[in-house]
Enzyme design. Structure first.
Site, PDB file in Angstrom:
ATOM      1  N   GLU A 128      38.234 -80.220 -64.262  1.00 54.58           N
ATOM      2  CA  GLU A 128      37.399 -80.305 -63.057  1.00 54.58           C
ATOM      3  C   GLU A 128      38.245 -80.126 -61.804  1.00 54.58           C
ATOM      4  O   GLU A 128      37.820 -79.498 -60.834  1.00 54.58           O
ATOM      5  CB  GLU A 128      36.669 -81.657 -63.000  1.00 54.58           C
ATOM      6  N   THR A 180      31.692 -74.662 -56.711  1.00 52.61           N
ATOM      7  CA  THR A 180      31.688 -76.094 -56.392  1.00 52.61           C
ATOM      8  C   THR A 180      32.583 -76.377 -55.191  1.00 52.61           C
ATOM      9  O   THR A 180      32.219 -77.157 -54.306  1.00 52.61           O
ATOM     10  CB  THR A 180      32.148 -76.912 -57.618  1.00 52.61           C
TER      11      THR A 180
HETATM   12  N1  HSE Z   1      29.662 -84.058 -58.153  1.00 51.19           N
HETATM   13  C1  HSE Z   1      30.129 -82.708 -58.087  1.00 51.19           C
HETATM   14  C2  HSE Z   1      29.612 -82.063 -56.805  1.00 51.19           C
HETATM   15  C3  HSE Z   1      29.621 -81.986 -59.282  1.00 51.19           C
HETATM   16  O1  HSE Z   1      28.419 -82.195 -56.551  1.00 51.19           O
HETATM   17  O2  HSE Z   1      30.407 -81.466 -56.077  1.00 51.19           O
HETATM   18  C4  HSE Z   1      29.933 -80.518 -59.324  1.00 51.19           C
HETATM   19  O3  HSE Z   1      30.781 -80.226 -60.358  1.00 51.19           O
END
Ligand code: HSE
Length: 306
Positions: A128, A180
């Site tokens: 991530e 993201t």
């Molecule tokens: N919580 C994260 C976001 C999830 O909303 O940026 C995306 O991978």
């Protein structure tokens, strides 16, 4: 055992008011990953799909997650991972965490399940970090543990599994890509206290509603005054999809992860299918292509294929 194959589920993170901490696992779609132990040290990544993701293990989310595991073992061997992605990268339904979680769960089985689920989630978080620039676990946690999970802390990692009633998700994935990292860059760095109070009140009551199986409480709590108002501008037809879904009987919903997917929860498969139809009707008025998934919430995470 020469190789282990797994199915790694898509996940919905944030779940409206739980930015970076709440998530759940979908039954479909899922990625398929086969990991082999190799005598040579190092990691080999093989893609069996057409997404053109990096095969350099330092630039691949499954590669860096497997690296973290090998480093923890001080290993004199390596892994090769063959990945077939069915979850499109950049979809907002946990594509990167499916790759990294699937890889570490399969690798762990090959070495005799030496690591706990919590440790596996910690390794997967490296993926991530590579994908979004931030170590967050709200997709990784449901991908490994299944069901609904709350990440109380990422350092040290503390994951809470939450009881939930039978729930069904309709997800529309417009075929546009939102990175993201970009969707995080537009978020405010500071939040007014009044908004924060509203958000943690809703998150607390959403978790209580899930645990007690109180659908009306779940419905009232699915409100986001911090992230959704900013990010929805990235998603065409967001308000229309949400309104049509609520008219079709959805409990509530919003942006899945960092988008562009939109998810809506329902209390029966029949309603979820009706909601999916309403979502589809909105997007049929555009020239944007889309995929739709209707799925039960999966109570298990990455599944080892027997
Ligand atoms: N919580 C994260 C976001 C999830 O909303 O940026 C995306 O991978």
């Amino acid at each position: 055992m020469d190789s282990v194959s797994v199915q790694a589920p898509a996940t919905v993170s944030n779940v409206v008011c739980g930015f970076d901490c709440l998530g759940f696992a979908l039954s479909e779609p899922f990625d398929e990953i086969t990991v082999r132990k190799t005598d040579e040290t190092g990691i080999t990544i093989i893609h069996k799909d057409g997404y053109g993701l990096p095969t350099d293990p330092h630039r691949n989310v499954a590669g860096v997650a497997l690296r973290a595991m090998l480093d923890a073992l001080n290993a004199d061997f390596g892994f090769s991972a063959e990945i077939t992605k069915n979850i499109k990268p950049g979809s907002g339904i946990g594509s990167s965490s499916a790759s990294s979680c699937g890889a570490v769960v399969a690798a762990n089985r090959l070495i005799g399940d030496k690591f706990s689920k919590l440790e596996l989630a910690d390794f997967a978080m490296e993926g991530e970090k590579l994908a979004s620039g931030a170590r967050h676990a709200d997709n990784v946690a449901p991908s490994i543990f299944g069901g609904f999970t709350l990440v109380r802390s990422i350092d040290p990692l503390d994951i809470v599994s939450i009881d939930f009633p039978p729930l069904f998700a309709a997800v529309i994935h417009p075929q546009i890509e939102i990175k993201t990292a970009d969707a995080r860059a537009i978020l405010p760095k500071d939040v007014p206290l009044a908004s924060a109070i509203k958000q943690w009140s809703n998150l607390g009551s959403l978790v209580a509603g899930l645990s007690k199986g109180e659908i009306p409480l779940i419905a009232r709590s699915m409100e986001d005054s911090i992230v959704e108002p900013v990010r929805k501008s990235l998603i065409p037809k967001f308000d229309e999809v949400k309104a049509a879904s609520m008219d079709a009987g959805a409990i509530g919903g919003g942006i899945s992860g960092s988008g562009p997917s939109i998810f809506m929860l329902s209390d029966s498969m029949e309603t979820a299918e009706r909601v999916a139809g309403a979502m589809q009707d909105v997007f049929l008025q555009t020239d944007i292509e889309f995929n739709i998934y209707v799925s039960a919430i999966a109570s298990d995470g990455v599944r080892i294929a027997e």
